[in-house]
Design an enzyme around this catalytic site. Structure first.
Site, mmCIF file in Angstrom:
data_model
loop_
_atom_site.group_PDB
_atom_site.id
_atom_site.type_symbol
_atom_site.label_atom_id
_atom_site.label_comp_id
_atom_site.label_asym_id
_atom_site.label_seq_id
_atom_site.Cartn_x
_atom_site.Cartn_y
_atom_site.Cartn_z
ATOM 1 C CG LEU A 178 -2.019 -1.099 1.233
ATOM 2 C CD1 LEU A 178 -2.837 -1.006 2.516
ATOM 3 C CD2 LEU A 178 -2.918 -1.046 0.024
ATOM 4 C CB CYS A 179 4.088 2.256 -0.115
ATOM 5 S SG CYS A 179 4.964 0.720 -0.450
ATOM 6 N N GLY A 180 2.006 2.634 -3.177
ATOM 7 C CA GLY A 180 2.117 3.007 -4.583
ATOM 8 C C GLY A 180 3.077 2.097 -5.335
#
Length: 291
Positions: A87-89
């Site tokens: 969930l960090c691009g």
């Protein structure tokens, strides 16, 4: 067209998702500030030990540490730094894509690759592609300590000392600013001479004569090893600051998209409800007219 009840359920579901992404955005923003402080706090030590290592390595020209000696490259070592969580691009995707391209080039040159993974995502990736993994460290938390990394790093440094690898590369995401993180693959062994270049001011500040105890070989090897450990710890700190920044931006984007989707669903809900009311009125009027 979906009924009003179905649309209401969708709106509620998206609202719940938005609450989660908004909370994750705020947590990432808080962690990002602390990660940046740790990253900046590590820089002075890395700069200081670089200057000392540069000066000491020149002060004893009769001995040249193995960490500075170029040799024919038959095998390559890789230290891959990634995040433990997602969930960090595209943060992990970018560095893994760059590493994959480099590994294709090394394999094309018939070079064997020994890998070290720092971070669960990189560990999973290297296992998935069946790379030769000689050490790893995962789930170090939000405050990684150098003591947690030394054992993992030592395996790669020992492989270089024994001649099992002839070059070691460090792969990580360099923190530029909150909106930009740059994937980097740089050679750390043998130490590039450019890394140990000094300005005239630095040379004069560290231009001392040294007495070595127990001997020059031991001191130089240990000092350069400390310098490499400092480089890797700095890269871990940079990657952690990049992770929190990328997560904050990704969660903000997700929250904004959820807000837009709720507005669209609300519009569809109003249209559907209005159509149902109009239909009921038409039926009432038609029934009254028939009577």
């Amino acid at each position: 067209m979906a009924g009003t009840k179905e649309i209401r359920n969708k709106i509620k579901s998206v609202q719940n998702t938005r609450k989660i992404t908004k909370a994750m955005e705020m947590v990432a923003a808080s962690k990002m500030r602390r990660a940046q402080e740790r990253m900046r706090a590590a820089r002075p030590f890395a700069a200081k030990i670089r200057n000392v290592a540069a000066n000491v390595s020149r002060a004893n020209p009769e001995y040249r540490p193995s960490f500075l000696v170029e040799r024919e490259v038959k095998n390559v070592g890789v230290i891959l730094i990634t995040t433990d969580k997602g969930l960090c691009g595209g943060l992990n995707t970018n560095i893994l894509r760059m590493l994959t391209n480099s590994m294709k080039t090394w394999h094309g040159d018939k070079k064997d690759i020994l890998c070290t993974a720092i971070g669960a995502k990189g560990f999973q990736f290297l296992n998935r592609i069946k790379a030769k993994l000689i050490s790893h460290a995962t789930h170090m938390g939000d405050k990684p300590l150098l003591d947690d990394l030394i054992g993992t790093i030592k395996v790669q440094l020992d492989a270089f000392d024994k001649g099992e690898v002839d070059e070691v590369y460090l792969c990580y995401n360099r923190f530029i600013n909150t909106m930009k993180q740059e994937p980097i693959i740089e050679k750390i062994l043998p130490l590039p001479l450019a890394n140990l270049e000094q300005t005239a001011q630095e040379a004069s500040a560290y231009g001392w004569d040294y007495i070595y105890e127990p001997d020059a070989q031991t001191v130089l090897n240990d000092l350069l090893k400390k310098y490499i450990e400092a480089l890797i710890y700095q890269a871990v700190a940079e990657n952690m600051a990049s992770e929190q920044s990328a997560r904050m931006v990704a969660m903000k984007s997700a929250s904004d998209n959820a807000k837009n989707l709720i507005a669209e669903l609300q519009l569809d809900y109003n249209k559907t409800r209005q159509a149902a009311i109009t239909k009921e009125l038409s039926e009432i009027v038609s029934g009254a007219a028939a009577v």
